[in-house]
Design a protein around this motif. Structure first.
Motif, short mmCIF file in Angstrom:
data_model
loop_
_atom_site.label_atom_id
_atom_site.label_comp_id
_atom_site.label_asym_id
_atom_site.label_seq_id
_atom_site.Cartn_x
_atom_site.Cartn_y
_atom_site.Cartn_z
N SER A 75 0.85 -1.19 0.00
CA SER A 75 0.00 0.00 0.00
C SER A 75 0.88 1.24 0.00
CB SER A 75 -0.89 0.02 1.24
OG SER A 75 -1.57 1.26 1.32
N ALA A 76 0.34 2.31 -0.56
CA ALA A 76 1.03 3.60 -0.50
C ALA A 76 0.12 4.57 0.23
CB ALA A 76 1.33 4.11 -1.92
N GLY A 77 0.61 5.17 1.29
CA GLY A 77 -0.20 6.14 2.03
C GLY A 77 0.25 6.21 3.47
N ASP A 83 -2.09 12.35 0.46
CA ASP A 83 -2.38 11.15 -0.31
C ASP A 83 -2.06 11.27 -1.80
OD1 ASP A 83 -3.13 9.54 1.79
OD2 ASP A 83 -5.28 9.93 1.58
N ARG A 91 2.57 4.40 -6.39
CA ARG A 91 1.74 3.40 -7.08
C ARG A 91 1.51 3.79 -8.54
NH1 ARG A 91 -3.31 2.58 -8.05
NH2 ARG A 91 -3.99 0.45 -8.46
N LEU A 259 -13.12 -5.32 3.17
CA LEU A 259 -12.08 -4.78 2.28
C LEU A 259 -10.78 -5.59 2.43
CD1 LEU A 259 -11.63 -2.42 0.32
CD2 LEU A 259 -11.08 -0.97 2.28
N GLU A 278 -1.73 -6.56 -6.00
CA GLU A 278 -1.83 -5.90 -4.69
C GLU A 278 -3.21 -6.15 -4.09
OE1 GLU A 278 -2.02 -1.59 -5.08
OE2 GLU A 278 -3.11 -1.76 -6.94
N HIS A 281 -7.03 -2.96 -0.44
CA HIS A 281 -7.04 -2.04 0.71
C HIS A 281 -5.79 -1.16 0.76
CE1 HIS A 281 -3.99 -4.27 2.97
NE2 HIS A 281 -4.61 -5.39 2.66
N GLY A 282 -5.84 -0.15 1.64
CA GLY A 282 -4.73 0.78 1.79
C GLY A 282 -3.90 0.48 3.03
N SER A 283 -3.35 1.54 3.63
CA SER A 283 -2.38 1.38 4.72
C SER A 283 -3.02 1.06 6.07
CB SER A 283 -1.55 2.66 4.84
OG SER A 283 -0.93 2.96 3.61
N ALA A 284 -4.34 1.27 6.19
CA ALA A 284 -5.08 0.93 7.42
C ALA A 284 -4.39 1.45 8.68
CB ALA A 284 -5.34 -0.58 7.49
N PHE A 285 -4.27 2.76 8.78
CA PHE A 285 -3.55 3.38 9.91
C PHE A 285 -4.08 2.93 11.26
CE2 PHE A 285 -3.67 7.10 6.75
CZ PHE A 285 -2.55 6.63 6.08
N ASP A 286 -5.39 2.67 11.34
CA ASP A 286 -6.01 2.34 12.64
C ASP A 286 -5.58 0.99 13.19
OD1 ASP A 286 -7.37 1.44 10.34
OD2 ASP A 286 -9.26 1.20 11.41
N ASN A 294 -5.86 -8.36 8.05
CA ASN A 294 -6.31 -9.56 7.34
C ASN A 294 -5.40 -9.82 6.14
OD1 ASN A 294 -7.71 -11.61 6.13
ND2 ASN A 294 -9.72 -10.65 6.36
N ASP A 335 -11.68 -7.66 11.31
CA ASP A 335 -12.51 -7.02 10.28
C ASP A 335 -13.65 -7.93 9.85
OD1 ASP A 335 -10.16 -8.48 9.25
OD2 ASP A 335 -11.03 -8.08 7.29
P1 NAD Z 1 -7.79 1.59 4.07
O1 NAD Z 1 -8.04 0.47 3.12
O2 NAD Z 1 -6.39 1.75 4.49
O3 NAD Z 1 -8.68 1.35 5.38
C1 NAD Z 1 -10.10 1.40 5.39
C2 NAD Z 1 -10.64 0.56 6.57
O4 NAD Z 1 -10.52 -0.83 6.25
C3 NAD Z 1 -9.87 0.78 7.86
O5 NAD Z 1 -10.76 0.73 8.94
C4 NAD Z 1 -8.93 -0.41 7.91
O6 NAD Z 1 -8.56 -0.80 9.21
C5 NAD Z 1 -9.74 -1.49 7.22
N1 NAD Z 1 -8.85 -2.44 6.54
C6 NAD Z 1 -8.21 -2.22 5.36
N2 NAD Z 1 -7.44 -3.28 5.05
C7 NAD Z 1 -7.59 -4.17 6.05
C8 NAD Z 1 -7.05 -5.46 6.30
N3 NAD Z 1 -6.19 -6.07 5.47
N4 NAD Z 1 -7.42 -6.10 7.44
C9 NAD Z 1 -8.28 -5.53 8.29
N5 NAD Z 1 -8.83 -4.31 8.10
C10 NAD Z 1 -8.49 -3.63 6.99
O7 NAD Z 1 -8.36 2.90 3.40
P2 NAD Z 1 -8.21 4.44 3.83
O8 NAD Z 1 -8.34 4.55 5.31
O9 NAD Z 1 -9.09 5.18 2.95
O10 NAD Z 1 -6.73 4.84 3.43
C11 NAD Z 1 -5.61 4.83 4.30
C12 NAD Z 1 -4.37 5.19 3.49
O11 NAD Z 1 -4.09 4.18 2.52
C13 NAD Z 1 -4.48 6.52 2.73
O12 NAD Z 1 -3.22 7.15 2.79
C14 NAD Z 1 -4.78 6.07 1.31
O13 NAD Z 1 -4.37 6.99 0.35
C15 NAD Z 1 -4.00 4.80 1.23
N6 NAD Z 1 -4.53 3.85 0.22
C16 NAD Z 1 -3.63 3.25 -0.60
C17 NAD Z 1 -4.06 2.33 -1.54
C18 NAD Z 1 -3.04 1.69 -2.43
O14 NAD Z 1 -1.85 1.90 -2.28
N7 NAD Z 1 -3.43 0.87 -3.37
C19 NAD Z 1 -5.41 1.99 -1.62
C20 NAD Z 1 -6.31 2.61 -0.76
C21 NAD Z 1 -5.86 3.53 0.17
#
Ligand code: NAD
Ligand code: MN
Length: 358
Positions: A75-77, A83, A91, A259, A278, A281-286, A294, A335
């Motif tokens: 993931s990038a972010g 972003d 990416r 996701l 890939e 999903h993204g970086s899932a900061f939380d 997952n 999740d």
């Molecule tokens: P996100 O996919 O990172 O997260 C969205 C929600 O889904 C969060 O609550 C997260 O905890 C949950 N989630 C995502 N993947 C999970 C996993 N594998 N297991 C369990 N829970 C998961 O989307 P966002 O919050 O909109 O973005 C966060 C960062 O990631 C931003 O900087 C965004 O630009 C970046 N991003 C990057 C890509 C990519 O590189 N392809 C795609 C989407 C978002």
């Protein structure tokens, strides 16, 4: 023994966690198969590198991965980098020059997973979304003038070309034809966007004539969200623009349970350049660093990568291992409503691979 060189680019956030899990499962899969070997080369490209040195990847980055058989991306972010800087810096900096114009996103309700769609069982939701991945709304055409002044203005121009539309339509019709139902839905918004989207519709009609055995229909993108939610069984293969498919595939992932499960392939179908695989999903900061990301989305992504490499038996075996693990609710990560860790799911998939006797 067949040898494949894979460039692993975990990137940011949980990218590191899920790509480590993916490398482990893919290596177990290759070992179980015995007919091929995967050599992973790791690249530390991402936001940390950008903060340290001003660039997400080295200036000759593309040359370092150009000759790999596939790219596995996380993931990038990052929370402290805008972003659009990360997306375009890493990416899209790989996807666009490598002309990975077909972005394929399968969605199914895996065994043991409950969809938020009530009364929908697994077989009723089995889709593959084809996202135009090289132009449209994400062409990068546009600009910003009068910065900071009251008359400040900004544009993003949706760029649609005959060549770009024709190649993604041909790809989508061919993919639809390869699936049992031979059914394609072309998503559009030609009622409101009367130039680019009308060209999109016209070329869909032209290309459809080359595929008389494929049944197809056209759907406005807003109505498409309703159809995905209320009549999931009426859809099979879907083709949409860069922006529309980006949005619809997150909806698809959520409707299929999470996701965290959804995979994607950024394909250069002509194989002039390596393709990139890939999780959606993204970086899932939380949840970063908690060990609960997952990894299933990355494993399923591994299935797409093995199919692309021509390792069909290994791809099918990895998919069977994934389904055996999702069928067990005790192996669901938070999740999906469970308590399992990334480690536990990864170990279970590797064990399922070893124990697979088909
Ligand atoms: P996100 O996919 O990172 O997260 C969205 C929600 O889904 C969060 O609550 C997260 O905890 C949950 N989630 C995502 N993947 C999970 C996993 N594998 N297991 C369990 N829970 C998961 O989307 P966002 O919050 O909109 O973005 C966060 C960062 O990631 C931003 O900087 C965004 O630009 C970046 N991003 C990057 C890509 C990519 O590189 N392809 C795609 C989407 C978002
Ligand atoms: Mn997205």
């Amino acid at each position: 023994m067949r040898q494949y060189r894979i460039a692993a680019i975990p990137g940011d956030g949980i990218g590191g966690e899920v790509i480590a899990a993916g490398v482990e499962a893919l290596s177990a899969c290759a070992k179980r198969d015995g007919g091929f070997a995967l050599a992973f080369e790791h690249f530390d490209w991402g936001s940390q590198r950008y903060k340290d040195s001003g660039a997400f990847m080295p200036a000759n980055g593309l040359d370092l991965i150009r000759n790999h058989d596939a790219l596995l991306f996380g993931s990038a972010g990052a929370p402290d980098v805008p972003d659009h800087i990360t997306l375009w810096g890493l990416r899209l900096a790989i996807c666009q020059p490598f002309d990975q114009y077909a972005n394929v996103r399968p969605t199914r309700i895996l065994p043991g997973i409950t969809s938020p769609l009530r009364r929908v069982a697994g077989p009723e939701l089995d889709w593959v979304i084809v996202r135009e991945n090289s132009e449209g709304e994400y062409a990068g055409v546009g600009g910003r003038v009068h910065r900071g002044l009251p008359e400040e203005a900004a544009t993003d121009v949706s760029m649609f070309t005959r060549a770009g539309i024709a190649r993604i339509m041909r790809f989508a019709f061919a993919l639809a034809r390869s699936r049992p139902r031979k059914l394609l839905t072309v998503v559009t918004k030609s009622n409101a966007q009367r130039h680019g989207m009308v060209l999109w519709d016209e070329i869909a009609l032209e290309v459809a004539r080359e595929f008389p055995d494929v049944t197809w229909d056209k759907m406005l993108v807003d109505a498409m969200t309703v159809r995905m939610t209320l009549k999931p069984e009426s859809l099979d293969t879907v083709v949409a623009t860069n922006l529309h498919a980006d949005i619809l595939s997150d909806l698809a992932a959520a409707l299929a349970g999470s996701l965290g499960i959804a995979p994607t392939a950024n394909l250069n179908p002509e194989r002039t350049f390596p393709s990139m695989f890939e999780p959606i999903h993204g970086s899932a900061f939380d949840i970063v660093g908690k060990g609960i990301a997952n990894p299933i989305g990355t494993f399923w992504t591994g299935v797409l990568m093995l199919e692309h490499l021509g390792e069909r038996a290994a791809a099918a075996r990895l998919m069977r291992a994934i389904e055996r693990v999702t069928a067990e609710p005790r192996l669901h990560t938070p999740d999906l409503g469970g308590t399992a860790t990334t480690r536990a799911v990864t170990t279970a998939v590797c064990e399922a691979l070893t124990g697979d006797n088909l």
